[in-house]
Design an enzyme around this catalytic site. Structure first.
Site, PDB file in Angstrom:
ATOM      1  N   GLN A  86      49.394  46.392  42.879  1.00 16.95           N
ATOM      2  CA  GLN A  86      49.505  46.279  44.327  1.00 16.95           C
ATOM      3  C   GLN A  86      48.155  45.942  44.944  1.00 16.95           C
ATOM      4  O   GLN A  86      47.359  46.808  45.282  1.00 16.95           O
ATOM      5  CB  GLN A  86      50.066  47.574  44.930  1.00 16.95           C
ATOM      6  CG  GLN A  86      50.378  47.394  46.391  1.00 16.95           C
ATOM      7  CD  GLN A  86      51.296  48.469  46.923  1.00 16.95           C
ATOM      8  OE1 GLN A  86      51.754  49.343  46.235  1.00 16.95           O
ATOM      9  NE2 GLN A  86      51.547  48.387  48.213  1.00 16.95           N
ATOM     10  N   PHE A  87      47.914  44.636  45.108  1.00 14.29           N
ATOM     11  CA  PHE A  87      46.631  44.174  45.649  1.00 14.29           C
ATOM     12  C   PHE A  87      46.403  44.644  47.073  1.00 14.29           C
ATOM     13  O   PHE A  87      45.272  44.751  47.524  1.00 14.29           O
ATOM     14  CB  PHE A  87      46.522  42.643  45.556  1.00 14.29           C
ATOM     15  CG  PHE A  87      47.387  41.886  46.530  1.00 14.29           C
ATOM     16  CD1 PHE A  87      46.889  41.501  47.764  1.00 14.29           C
ATOM     17  CD2 PHE A  87      48.706  41.565  46.216  1.00 14.29           C
ATOM     18  CE1 PHE A  87      47.671  40.793  48.661  1.00 14.29           C
ATOM     19  CE2 PHE A  87      49.498  40.862  47.098  1.00 14.29           C
ATOM     20  CZ  PHE A  87      48.985  40.478  48.327  1.00 14.29           C
ATOM     21  N   THR A  88      47.471  44.972  47.804  1.00 11.70           N
ATOM     22  CA  THR A  88      47.324  45.377  49.203  1.00 11.70           C
ATOM     23  C   THR A  88      46.616  46.724  49.356  1.00 11.70           C
ATOM     24  O   THR A  88      46.205  47.073  50.464  1.00 11.70           O
ATOM     25  CB  THR A  88      48.687  45.416  49.921  1.00 11.70           C
ATOM     26  OG1 THR A  88      49.532  46.357  49.267  1.00 11.70           O
ATOM     27  CG2 THR A  88      49.340  44.043  49.948  1.00 11.70           C
TER      28      THR A  88
END
Length: 150
Positions: free
Chosen positions: A78-80
């Protein structure tokens, strides 16, 4: 490397209407990676997660680890998690590692946590549009950042 760990009664990941991962009691691990993350970050973080005492013992006290309860785990990239919201209202993801850096680290994280837990973990698919469902047990949600070792 940043992780959001959620103690779950169950969790699943669906991609294109197909369930690719599902667990019962255990941990849903959302993982964010930055460019300067290393194998040392992975080893520290996986050990911390595997031994984190957030499951109840016989007295109802959070005193048992995922290893001790023989729980399951799902790891989802999850890059966010590395979003910057300092300016304006549109998050910037400039801190998140690009796939050429992030994918090998993500795969190494999975291998290391499997080694630490002595079992396979389930995963989402890196970069895919995933639907993650969970029942947060407690609720218990903990954020751990390998750059802020306490």
């Amino acid at each position: 490397m940043k992780a959001v760990i959620q103690r779950v009664s169950n969790a699943s990941v669906t991609i294109d209407n197909s369930k690719v991962a599902a667990i019962g009691s255990g941990l849903l691990i959302l993982l964010g990676i930055v460019d300067d993350d290393t194998q040392e970050d992975i080893q520290w973080l996986t050990r911390k997660i595997a031994n984190l005492r957030i499951f109840e013992d016989d007295n109802g006290v959070m005193n048992r680890s995922l290893i001790e309860v023989d729980g399951e785990a799902i790891v989802v990239s999850q890059f966010t998690l590395h979003a910057s919201t300092k300016k304006g209202n549109r998050p910037s993801y400039i801190k998140a590692a690009k796939p050429d850096v992030a994918i090998p680290l993500y795969e190494n994280f999975i291998k290391q946590i499997e080694e630490d837990l002595s079992k396979k973990v389930q995963t989402g698919q890196f970069g895919a549009d995933m639907k993650v469902q969970l029942i947060n047990d407690g609720p218990v949600t903990i954020i751990i950042d390998s750059k802020n070792v306490e």
